[in-house]
Structures are given as structure tokens and as C-alpha cells.
Design a protein around this motif. Structure first.
Motif, PDB file in Angstrom:
ATOM      1  N   GLY A  42       0.821  -1.213   0.000  1.00  0.00           N
ATOM      2  CA  GLY A  42       0.000   0.000   0.000  1.00  0.00           C
ATOM      3  C   GLY A  42       0.849   1.255   0.000  1.00  0.00           C
ATOM      4  N   ILE A  43       1.937   1.234   0.791  1.00  0.00           N
ATOM      5  CA  ILE A  43       2.860   2.379   0.822  1.00  0.00           C
ATOM      6  C   ILE A  43       3.500   2.582  -0.549  1.00  0.00           C
ATOM      7  N   GLY A  44       3.916   1.484  -1.179  1.00  0.00           N
ATOM      8  CA  GLY A  44       4.490   1.567  -2.523  1.00  0.00           C
ATOM      9  C   GLY A  44       3.506   2.148  -3.531  1.00  0.00           C
ATOM     10  N   SER A  45       2.243   1.764  -3.409  1.00  0.00           N
ATOM     11  CA  SER A  45       1.206   2.303  -4.304  1.00  0.00           C
ATOM     12  C   SER A  45       1.007   3.796  -4.064  1.00  0.00           C
ATOM     13  N   GLY A  46       1.137   4.209  -2.805  1.00  0.00           N
ATOM     14  CA  GLY A  46       1.050   5.633  -2.489  1.00  0.00           C
ATOM     15  C   GLY A  46       2.167   6.417  -3.153  1.00  0.00           C
ATOM     16  N   ILE A  47       3.378   5.845  -3.133  1.00  0.00           N
ATOM     17  CA  ILE A  47       4.519   6.484  -3.806  1.00  0.00           C
ATOM     18  C   ILE A  47       4.275   6.583  -5.306  1.00  0.00           C
ATOM     19  N   PHE A  48       3.634   5.560  -5.876  1.00  0.00           N
ATOM     20  CA  PHE A  48       3.291   5.600  -7.308  1.00  0.00           C
ATOM     21  C   PHE A  48       2.400   6.803  -7.606  1.00  0.00           C
ATOM     22  N   VAL A  49       1.397   7.028  -6.764  1.00  0.00           N
ATOM     23  CA  VAL A  49       0.496   8.165  -6.959  1.00  0.00           C
ATOM     24  C   VAL A  49       1.254   9.487  -6.813  1.00  0.00           C
ATOM     25  N   HIS A  50       2.119   9.581  -5.780  1.00  0.00           N
ATOM     26  CA  HIS A  50       2.925  10.797  -5.585  1.00  0.00           C
ATOM     27  C   HIS A  50       3.794  11.076  -6.815  1.00  0.00           C
ATOM     28  N   CYS A  51       4.453  10.031  -7.319  1.00  0.00           N
ATOM     29  CA  CYS A  51       5.338  10.185  -8.488  1.00  0.00           C
ATOM     30  C   CYS A  51       4.541  10.577  -9.726  1.00  0.00           C
ATOM     31  N   PHE A  52       3.395   9.938  -9.910  1.00  0.00           N
ATOM     32  CA  PHE A  52       2.550  10.255 -11.071  1.00  0.00           C
ATOM     33  C   PHE A  52       2.116  11.710 -11.041  1.00  0.00           C
ATOM     34  N   PHE A  53       1.671  12.176  -9.878  1.00  0.00           N
ATOM     35  CA  PHE A  53       1.246  13.571  -9.739  1.00  0.00           C
ATOM     36  C   PHE A  53       2.414  14.532  -9.954  1.00  0.00           C
ATOM     37  N   ALA A  54       3.602  14.153  -9.426  1.00  0.00           N
ATOM     38  CA  ALA A  54       4.776  15.025  -9.553  1.00  0.00           C
ATOM     39  C   ALA A  54       5.237  15.107 -11.009  1.00  0.00           C
ATOM     40  N   ASN A 117       1.176  11.469   3.773  1.00  0.00           N
ATOM     41  CA  ASN A 117       2.513  11.713   4.314  1.00  0.00           C
ATOM     42  C   ASN A 117       3.104  12.938   3.625  1.00  0.00           C
ATOM     43  N   ILE A 118       3.138  14.063   4.322  1.00  0.00           N
ATOM     44  CA  ILE A 118       3.600  15.312   3.722  1.00  0.00           C
ATOM     45  C   ILE A 118       5.063  15.224   3.308  1.00  0.00           C
ATOM     46  N   LYS A 119       5.840  14.392   4.008  1.00  0.00           N
ATOM     47  CA  LYS A 119       7.251  14.224   3.650  1.00  0.00           C
ATOM     48  C   LYS A 119       7.382  13.600   2.259  1.00  0.00           C
ATOM     49  N   ALA A 120       6.567  12.586   1.985  1.00  0.00           N
ATOM     50  CA  ALA A 120       6.596  11.922   0.673  1.00  0.00           C
ATOM     51  C   ALA A 120       6.139  12.883  -0.417  1.00  0.00           C
ATOM     52  N   PHE A 121       5.117  13.673  -0.109  1.00  0.00           N
ATOM     53  CA  PHE A 121       4.598  14.641  -1.081  1.00  0.00           C
ATOM     54  C   PHE A 121       5.654  15.678  -1.445  1.00  0.00           C
ATOM     55  N   LEU A 122       6.257  16.282  -0.425  1.00  0.00           N
ATOM     56  CA  LEU A 122       7.255  17.323  -0.667  1.00  0.00           C
ATOM     57  C   LEU A 122       8.507  16.765  -1.331  1.00  0.00           C
ATOM     58  N   PHE A 123       8.888  15.534  -0.964  1.00  0.00           N
ATOM     59  CA  PHE A 123      10.076  14.925  -1.562  1.00  0.00           C
ATOM     60  C   PHE A 123       9.898  14.734  -3.066  1.00  0.00           C
ATOM     61  N   THR A 124       8.753  14.172  -3.467  1.00  0.00           N
ATOM     62  CA  THR A 124       8.538  13.921  -4.897  1.00  0.00           C
ATOM     63  C   THR A 124       8.411  15.227  -5.676  1.00  0.00           C
ATOM     64  N   VAL A 125       7.762  16.222  -5.080  1.00  0.00           N
ATOM     65  CA  VAL A 125       7.654  17.530  -5.749  1.00  0.00           C
ATOM     66  C   VAL A 125       9.038  18.117  -5.975  1.00  0.00           C
ATOM     67  N   SER A 126       9.862  18.114  -4.929  1.00  0.00           N
ATOM     68  CA  SER A 126      11.217  18.686  -5.020  1.00  0.00           C
ATOM     69  C   SER A 126      12.085  17.908  -5.995  1.00  0.00           C
ATOM     70  N   LEU A 127      12.027  16.586  -5.908  1.00  0.00           N
ATOM     71  CA  LEU A 127      12.883  15.733  -6.738  1.00  0.00           C
ATOM     72  C   LEU A 127      12.566  15.888  -8.216  1.00  0.00           C
ATOM     73  N   PHE A 128      11.297  15.803  -8.566  1.00  0.00           N
ATOM     74  CA  PHE A 128      10.943  15.865  -9.984  1.00  0.00           C
ATOM     75  C   PHE A 128      10.972  17.284 -10.538  1.00  0.00           C
ATOM     76  N   SER A 129      10.949  18.271  -9.664  1.00  0.00           N
ATOM     77  CA  SER A 129      11.175  19.652 -10.125  1.00  0.00           C
ATOM     78  C   SER A 129      12.626  19.815 -10.547  1.00  0.00           C
ATOM     79  N   PHE A 130      13.517  19.142  -9.804  1.00  0.00           N
ATOM     80  CA  PHE A 130      14.945  19.199 -10.106  1.00  0.00           C
ATOM     81  C   PHE A 130      15.273  18.391 -11.366  1.00  0.00           C
ATOM     82  N   ILE A 131      14.667  17.203 -11.487  1.00  0.00           N
ATOM     83  CA  ILE A 131      14.947  16.334 -12.633  1.00  0.00           C
ATOM     84  C   ILE A 131      14.366  16.912 -13.915  1.00  0.00           C
TER      85      ILE A 131
END
Length: 202
Positions: A42-54, A117-131
Motif C-alpha cells: 500500500g505504501i508503494g502504491s502511495g509512492i506511485f500516486v505521488h510520483c505520477f502527480f509530480a 505523508n507530507i514528507k513523501a509529497f514534498l520529496f517527490t515535488v522537489s525531486l521531480f522539479s529538479f529532474i
């Protein structure tokens, strides 16, 4: 080189203590290895959604809105508070070690915990903004699959290690204390996030 750096940054973020780690601890001790691994998926699926949105730019739109950011932070904080405090309220009202939760399904518990998880949200936003990926490129698909798989694999390993036979006697002996600590950690994170969010208003 960029992918390698992003992969290392992601791994460090995943293994650092946070709501996801705490919920894996609690699920593994309260409900066993199978439910712990299901929570990890479930956590992995959440990361998928965060990455997709980012990658698609949706997260940046959300992040640019103060109202949306406030709502996400408050929702995440209140959910963590409920999740953590439910252990203590259940101990008072019942002899069962399993706390009352909003969701019974372990996969859903892991998914919702990570999505809020706000940490996961902010991490993916920051990471994919950089990439700065093209959402239609092959690399975006690789990132979209790699991060969720590694996340689910790591937390599945954590659940497996926590419930391994060689460690079983040690953890079973102290399971109440560990559940107490993990629940306290979850509730504490929720309270800190809520206080920070409210403080930013003033």
C-alpha cells in the motif's frame, strides 16, 4: 548519473524514520508478517500516486495553492494523530492489542498513510522539479515504476525482518513497548505537523 543520484536520494528518504516506518512496525507486530507486507504494498502504491502527480505536474499545481497545501497538511496530521492515539484508546477500552482504525484493510492503511505523508509529497515535488522530466518520456516511466517498487520492497523487507523467527522471541517479549513507541511516534508526528501548519497561519 541523474537517475543514480535520484535513486540514492529516494532510498535515503525511504529508510529515514517517518509515518511509513512507524506504521510498518505497528502493523507487523499487531497483525503479523503477511499484513505488514500488504501494508508495504500500500505504501508503494502511495509512492506511485505521488510520483505520477509530480511527473504530470499536478503536485506543483497543488503545492502552488496555499489552501490546498494547508488542507493536505491538516488532513495528514489529523490522520496520523488518530492512527497513533487509537492504540492508546483501544488499550483502555479493550484487552486486544489491535487498535481500532478507520480502515481494516492493511493495503488501504499503507496507501492512505503514504498519500497523507507530507514528507513523501514534498520529496517527490522537489525531486521531480529538479529532474525536470518529460511526462511522455521513457525515463518518466522508469521513475514511475522504480520508486514504488523499491519502496514496497524495502518496507516488505522491514516487515519480514521484524517478524523473522530468529528475532521473534525478542520482539514478542517487547511487542507492547514497541507498539507503544511506534504509536507514540505516529501521534507525535501528527501533532508536530498540525502545530507547524497552524503556526504558519500567523
Amino acid at each position: 548519473m541523474i537517475f543514480f543520484s535520484a535513486a540514492i536520494a529516494h532510498l535515503l528518504a525511504v529508510i529515514s524514520p517517518g509515518p511509513d516506518t512507524a506504521i510498518i512496525f505497528r502493523q507487523s507486530f499487531a497483525r503479523g508478517r503477511a499484513q505488514g507486507i500488504l501494508t508495504a504494498l500500500g505504501i508503494g502504491s502511495g509512492i506511485f500516486v505521488h510520483c505520477f502527480f509530480a511527473i504530470s505536474g499536478i503536485s506543483l499545481l497543488i503545492y502552488s495553492s496555499e489552501e490546498a497545501k494547508f488542507f493536505i497538511k491538516c488532513s495528514g496530521a489529523l490522520y496520523l494523530l488518530f492512527l497513533g492515539l487509537s492504540f492508546f484508546t483501544s488499550k483502555k477500552s479493550s484487552k486486544s492489542n489491535e487498535p481500532k482504525v478507520l480502515f481494516k484493510n492493511s493495503f488501504v492503511i499503507g496507501l492512505v498513510t503514504n498519500l497523507l505523508n507530507i514528507k513523501a509529497f514534498l520529496f517527490t515535488v522537489s525531486l521531480f522539479s529538479f529532474i525536470n522530466l518529460d511526462s511522455n518520456s521513457l525515463m518518466s516511466i522508469i521513475y514511475l515504476l522504480y520508486f514504488p517498487l523499491i519502496t514496497a520492497a524495502w518496507f516488505s523487507f522491514v516487515s519480514y525482518a521484524l517478524t523473522h523467527q530468529s528475532m521473534g522471541d525478542i520482539f514478542n517479549k517487547h511487542s507492547d513497548y514497541i507498539q507503544f513507541a511506534s504509536s507514540g511516534f505516529i501521534a507525535g508526528l501528527g501533532l508536530i505537523i498540525l502545530l507547524q501548519t497552524v503556526y504558519e497561519l500567523f
